[in-house]
Design a protein around this motif. Structure first.
Motif, mmCIF file in Angstrom:
data_model
loop_
_atom_site.group_PDB
_atom_site.id
_atom_site.type_symbol
_atom_site.label_atom_id
_atom_site.label_comp_id
_atom_site.label_asym_id
_atom_site.label_seq_id
_atom_site.Cartn_x
_atom_site.Cartn_y
_atom_site.Cartn_z
ATOM 1 N N VAL A 171 -4.481 1.519 -3.824
ATOM 2 C CA VAL A 171 -4.920 0.145 -4.104
ATOM 3 C C VAL A 171 -4.735 -0.728 -2.869
ATOM 4 N N ASN A 172 -3.586 -0.602 -2.229
ATOM 5 C CA ASN A 172 -3.291 -1.410 -1.054
ATOM 6 C C ASN A 172 -4.228 -1.076 0.105
ATOM 7 N N ALA A 173 -4.525 0.213 0.282
ATOM 8 C CA ALA A 173 -5.441 0.634 1.338
ATOM 9 C C ALA A 173 -6.850 0.105 1.082
ATOM 10 N N ALA A 174 -7.258 0.078 -0.183
ATOM 11 C CA ALA A 174 -8.575 -0.469 -0.521
ATOM 12 C C ALA A 174 -8.643 -1.948 -0.161
ATOM 13 N N LEU A 175 -7.573 -2.693 -0.419
ATOM 14 C CA LEU A 175 -7.544 -4.114 -0.056
ATOM 15 C C LEU A 175 -7.655 -4.301 1.453
ATOM 16 N N ALA A 176 -7.073 -3.397 2.209
ATOM 17 C CA ALA A 176 -7.110 -3.509 3.665
ATOM 18 C C ALA A 176 -8.446 -3.066 4.249
ATOM 19 N N GLY A 177 -9.236 -2.321 3.460
ATOM 20 C CA GLY A 177 -10.498 -1.794 3.944
ATOM 21 C C GLY A 177 -11.710 -2.450 3.332
ATOM 22 N N PRO A 178 -12.367 -1.798 2.364
ATOM 23 C CA PRO A 178 -13.625 -2.333 1.824
ATOM 24 C C PRO A 178 -13.506 -3.687 1.146
ATOM 25 N N TYR A 179 -12.374 -3.984 0.519
ATOM 26 C CA TYR A 179 -12.222 -5.295 -0.123
ATOM 27 C C TYR A 179 -12.054 -6.399 0.914
ATOM 28 N N ALA A 180 -11.403 -6.092 2.029
ATOM 29 C CA ALA A 180 -11.294 -7.078 3.103
ATOM 30 C C ALA A 180 -12.677 -7.432 3.635
ATOM 31 N N ASP A 181 -13.546 -6.428 3.742
ATOM 32 C CA ASP A 181 -14.917 -6.660 4.192
ATOM 33 C C ASP A 181 -15.663 -7.551 3.197
#
Length: 288
Positions: A171-181
Motif C-alpha cells: 500500500v505504501n509503495a503504491a502511494l509513492a508510485g502510481p498514486y503520487a502520479d
C-alpha cells in the motif's frame, strides 16, 4: 449549504478567479463518513447555478473489479481482496481522465457498482472545457509514510493478518508510485479533518445503518463484527492523513464528532494556479 460546503465554495470561487491553464482540479479528502461526497455534490450544484461547468470524480469509481483484486490477493497479499486501500484502484485510468479533462476534451467518467463489486458498464458523460473537476475520496492527496512507521501494526487486522507487513508495505509503495502520479494532478487540496480515527467507526456505522434502511430485505449489509474488521483496513492511512496532510492542504476544515464545522484554516499560494499545487510549497497565512 452547510457551513463546511459554504467555506469550500468560497475558497473554490477564489481559486477559479486565479489565472490558470485549463480547468481547476480540486482534491477533496475526508475519512469514511465525513460527508465529502455530499459536500462535493453541494459544491457542484452551487457553482453550476453560477454558470460554472463542474463535474465530480470519486476515487471509489476507479476501483478495480473482483477479478483484478483476486489476482492481487493471490500474488501479493490476501487483504487486497477488499477494495479501498491504495493498490485497489485503476490509477492509470484516473491519470488519463484528468489529463483529457485538462486538455479540454469531453470524457466519460467511470462509475463503480458496489452492489455488483464491479465497474458499471456505463459512466457519466462530461462535456468539454470544464471549469472545475472535484476529485473526492478518502485518501485523495495522501502521501506515503516513512518506511520505519510500517514496522509496528496499528490494529488487530495488521497484527494477525499482515504480521510481516507485506500488505501495508505494498500500500505504501503504491502511494509513492502510481498514486503520487495521480495526485500530482491536483491543483488545490481540501481536507475534511475528523477529530480522530475513533469517530470514523461510528460514522461508517451510520452509513451502514442508512444502507440497511434504504435497501431491500436480503441486501448484504455488514454486521458489527464485520464492520469492526472492515474499518481497520483504513486505520493506518487515516491516522497518517490526519497528522500529515493539514500541514500542506490548501484548506483544512476541522470537524466535530457530529460533522459540524469547528474551524477552518486556508493556506495562500505565492504563485498563480498554473501547475499542480502539490508540486509547490504552501505559505500559511493564518486561520481563516
Amino acid at each position: 449549504m452547510t457551513p463546511s460546503a459554504e467555506r469550500v465554495a468560497g475558497a473554490a470561487r477564489h481559486w477559479l478567479e486565479a489565472p490558470r491553464h485549463g480547468p481547476l482540479i480540486l482534491g477533496l479528502c475526508g475519512s469514511q463518513g465525513s460527508g465529502k461526497s455530499t459536500l462535493a455534490e453541494a459544491l457542484k450544484s452551487a457553482l453550476e447555478a453560477e454558470g460554472r461547468r463542474v463535474a465530480v470524480l470519486s476515487l471509489d469509481d476507479l476501483y478495480l473489479g473482483r477479478d483484478a483484486r483476486a489476482r492481487l490477493a493471490r500474488t501479493v497479499h490476501p487483504l487486497f481482496a477488499t477494495r479501498g486501500v491504495p493498490g485497489t484502484h485503476d490509477t492509470a485510468r484516473g491519470v488519463a481522465l484528468i489529463d483529457a479533462i485538462r486538455a479540454g476534451e469531453p470524457v466519460t467518467l467511470p462509475r463503480f457498482d458496489k452492489a455488483r463489486d464491479e465497474p458499471a458498464p456505463q459512466g457519466d458523460g462530461v462535456p468539454a472545457d470544464l471549469d472545475l473537476l472535484i476529485f473526492e475520496g478518502w485518501c485523495v492527496g495522501a502521501r506515503p509514510q516513512d518506511a520505519g512507521a510500517l514496522a509496528v501494526p496499528v490494529n488487530a487486522l495488521e497484527l494477525e493478518e499482515d504480521p510481516q507487513g507485506t500488505w501495508r508495505g505494498h500500500v505504501n509503495a503504491a502511494l509513492a508510485g502510481p498514486y503520487a502520479d495521480l495526485f500530482a494532478r491536483i491543483d488545490r487540496l481540501v481536507l475534511l479533518a475528523a477529530p480522530g480515527f475513533e469517530v470514523v467507526r461510528g460514522w461508517r456505522g451510520q452509513q451502514e445503518d442508512a444502507l440497511r434502511a434504504r435497501e431491500a430485505e436480503g441486501t448484504q449489509v455488514m454486521d458489527e463484527a464485520a464492520l469492526d474488521r472492515f474499518v481497520q483496513h483504513y486505520e493506518r492511512l487515516t491516522r497518517h492523513i490526519l497528522i500529515e496532510m493539514p500541514q500542506r492542504a490548501d484548506l483544512v476544515l476541522r470537524l466535530a464528532a457530529d460533522r459540524s464545522l469547528v474551524s477552518a484554516f486556508q493556506a495562500e499560494r505565492i504563485t498563480a494556479c498554473t501547475a499542480p499545487a502539490r508540486r509547490r510549497g504552501a505559505v500559511a497565512s493564518g486561520p481563516a
